[in-house]
Design a protein around this motif. Structure first.
Motif, PDB file in Angstrom:
ATOM      1  N   VAL A 109     -32.248  23.828 -16.643  1.00 49.73           N
ATOM      2  CA  VAL A 109     -31.088  23.680 -17.536  1.00 49.73           C
ATOM      3  C   VAL A 109     -31.549  23.456 -18.969  1.00 49.73           C
ATOM      4  O   VAL A 109     -31.006  24.062 -19.905  1.00 49.73           O
ATOM      5  CB  VAL A 109     -30.166  22.536 -17.058  1.00 49.73           C
ATOM      6  CG1 VAL A 109     -29.103  22.222 -18.083  1.00 49.73           C
ATOM      7  CG2 VAL A 109     -29.541  22.888 -15.716  1.00 49.73           C
ATOM      8  N   ARG A 138     -33.233  27.009 -20.121  1.00 54.31           N
ATOM      9  CA  ARG A 138     -32.486  28.266 -20.071  1.00 54.31           C
ATOM     10  C   ARG A 138     -31.000  28.156 -20.404  1.00 54.31           C
ATOM     11  O   ARG A 138     -30.322  29.180 -20.494  1.00 54.31           O
ATOM     12  CB  ARG A 138     -32.631  28.890 -18.678  1.00 54.31           C
ATOM     13  CG  ARG A 138     -34.052  29.248 -18.302  1.00 54.31           C
ATOM     14  CD  ARG A 138     -34.741  30.173 -19.276  1.00 54.31           C
ATOM     15  NE  ARG A 138     -33.986  31.400 -19.447  1.00 54.31           N
ATOM     16  CZ  ARG A 138     -34.078  32.191 -20.493  1.00 54.31           C
ATOM     17  NH1 ARG A 138     -34.884  31.907 -21.480  1.00 54.31           N
ATOM     18  NH2 ARG A 138     -33.359  33.281 -20.574  1.00 54.31           N
ATOM     19  N   SER A 139     -30.464  26.971 -20.588  1.00 57.91           N
ATOM     20  CA  SER A 139     -29.015  26.865 -20.792  1.00 57.91           C
ATOM     21  C   SER A 139     -28.544  27.552 -22.070  1.00 57.91           C
ATOM     22  O   SER A 139     -27.461  28.134 -22.093  1.00 57.91           O
ATOM     23  CB  SER A 139     -28.564  25.410 -20.757  1.00 57.91           C
ATOM     24  OG  SER A 139     -29.160  24.676 -21.801  1.00 57.91           O
ATOM     25  N   LEU A 174     -25.720  30.362 -22.032  1.00 56.75           N
ATOM     26  CA  LEU A 174     -24.513  30.177 -22.845  1.00 56.75           C
ATOM     27  C   LEU A 174     -24.300  31.376 -23.774  1.00 56.75           C
ATOM     28  O   LEU A 174     -23.179  31.860 -23.932  1.00 56.75           O
ATOM     29  CB  LEU A 174     -24.615  28.885 -23.649  1.00 56.75           C
ATOM     30  CG  LEU A 174     -23.399  28.504 -24.469  1.00 56.75           C
ATOM     31  CD1 LEU A 174     -22.169  28.342 -23.586  1.00 56.75           C
ATOM     32  CD2 LEU A 174     -23.660  27.218 -25.231  1.00 56.75           C
ATOM     33  N   GLU A 206     -18.754  28.104 -22.351  1.00 56.57           N
ATOM     34  CA  GLU A 206     -19.273  26.817 -21.862  1.00 56.57           C
ATOM     35  C   GLU A 206     -18.771  26.530 -20.453  1.00 56.57           C
ATOM     36  O   GLU A 206     -19.529  26.069 -19.594  1.00 56.57           O
ATOM     37  CB  GLU A 206     -18.866  25.695 -22.816  1.00 56.57           C
ATOM     38  CG  GLU A 206     -19.595  25.730 -24.138  1.00 56.57           C
ATOM     39  CD  GLU A 206     -19.038  24.753 -25.161  1.00 56.57           C
ATOM     40  OE1 GLU A 206     -17.957  24.142 -24.913  1.00 56.57           O
ATOM     41  OE2 GLU A 206     -19.677  24.590 -26.214  1.00 56.57           O
ATOM     42  N   THR A 236     -20.611  28.848 -17.978  1.00 52.83           N
ATOM     43  CA  THR A 236     -21.996  28.407 -17.800  1.00 52.83           C
ATOM     44  C   THR A 236     -22.060  27.144 -16.964  1.00 52.83           C
ATOM     45  O   THR A 236     -22.874  27.029 -16.042  1.00 52.83           O
ATOM     46  CB  THR A 236     -22.655  28.183 -19.175  1.00 52.83           C
ATOM     47  OG1 THR A 236     -22.552  29.377 -19.943  1.00 52.83           O
ATOM     48  CG2 THR A 236     -24.112  27.796 -19.021  1.00 52.83           C
ATOM     49  N   GLN A 237     -21.177  26.196 -17.250  1.00 49.08           N
ATOM     50  CA  GLN A 237     -21.169  24.953 -16.492  1.00 49.08           C
ATOM     51  C   GLN A 237     -20.858  25.204 -15.020  1.00 49.08           C
ATOM     52  O   GLN A 237     -21.520  24.671 -14.134  1.00 49.08           O
ATOM     53  CB  GLN A 237     -20.156  23.979 -17.081  1.00 49.08           C
ATOM     54  CG  GLN A 237     -20.121  22.653 -16.344  1.00 49.08           C
ATOM     55  CD  GLN A 237     -19.146  21.668 -16.980  1.00 49.08           C
ATOM     56  OE1 GLN A 237     -18.503  21.979 -17.973  1.00 49.08           O
ATOM     57  NE2 GLN A 237     -19.053  20.503 -16.402  1.00 49.08           N
ATOM     58  N   LEU A 285     -23.834  26.746 -13.320  1.00 49.30           N
ATOM     59  CA  LEU A 285     -24.887  25.762 -13.096  1.00 49.30           C
ATOM     60  C   LEU A 285     -24.525  24.790 -11.969  1.00 49.30           C
ATOM     61  O   LEU A 285     -25.401  24.381 -11.198  1.00 49.30           O
ATOM     62  CB  LEU A 285     -25.203  25.004 -14.387  1.00 49.30           C
ATOM     63  CG  LEU A 285     -25.921  25.837 -15.451  1.00 49.30           C
ATOM     64  CD1 LEU A 285     -25.996  25.080 -16.769  1.00 49.30           C
ATOM     65  CD2 LEU A 285     -27.313  26.231 -14.974  1.00 49.30           C
TER      66      LEU A 285
END
Length: 169
Positions: A8, A11-12, A16, A30, A33-34, A37
């Protein structure tokens, strides 16, 4: 095996950016992506194979984007603070032209069907080959090429100025 927290952290930002290119909306990106993850965290031990977890998480972002549950109810985009003015050294006219061009591009991208927009983002922003795009979308490579063809045709026609006819203002 890469740790989830390390993944995270590293690569986040790229995930994103990928989600933002798909959606054109920072907050929705966001959320996508959240959610991707969260799904990855639940299956972390199963998805950290030879390719690593990134392909799984990217597919999760893409699937969430393509999902009917994620359709936007409105095209309005709230802005926290309007821009104060032109950056130092640039003319207000140049800044206005840049804003108009960017707005035209986002409007044209938003007008594309989701599958076509996904192909454009994956091909031209993520620089993926057609075979990988087809694998991510779960379709044939020919379908990817057809989506790209139609998307580029729509973008060209939306972004190409129409010449004025004689006698028109």
């Amino acid at each position: 095996m890469q740790d989830f927290d390390e993944f995270v952290t590293v690569r986040s930002a790229a995930l994103l950016r990928f989600a933002y290119l798909l959606t054109g909306d920072r907050h929705l990106a966001e959320d996508l992506t959240q959610e991707a993850l969260v799904r990855a965290h639940r299956r972390w031990h199963a998805i950290t194979g030879d390719e690593g977890p990134e392909p799984y998480v990217r597919r999760a972002v893409l699937r969430q984007y393509l999902s009917w549950r994620r359709r936007r109810a409105s095209t309005e985009r709230p802005v926290a603070d309007p821009p104060d003015g032109a950056p130092p050294g640039s003319s207000p006219d140049a800044l206005a032209d840049q804003v108009v061009d960017a707005d035209e591009m986002w409007t044209a991208l938003n007008a594309l069907p989701r599958s076509q927009r996904a192909v454009v983002v994956l091909r031209y922003y993520e620089d993926l080959p057609d075979a990988e795009i087809a694998r991510l979308l779960g379709c044939a490579q020919a379908t990817v090429r057809v989506h790209a063809f139609h998307a580029l045709h729509k973008l060209r026609s939306a972004l190409t100025p129409v010449p004025l006819r004689r006698g028109e203002p």
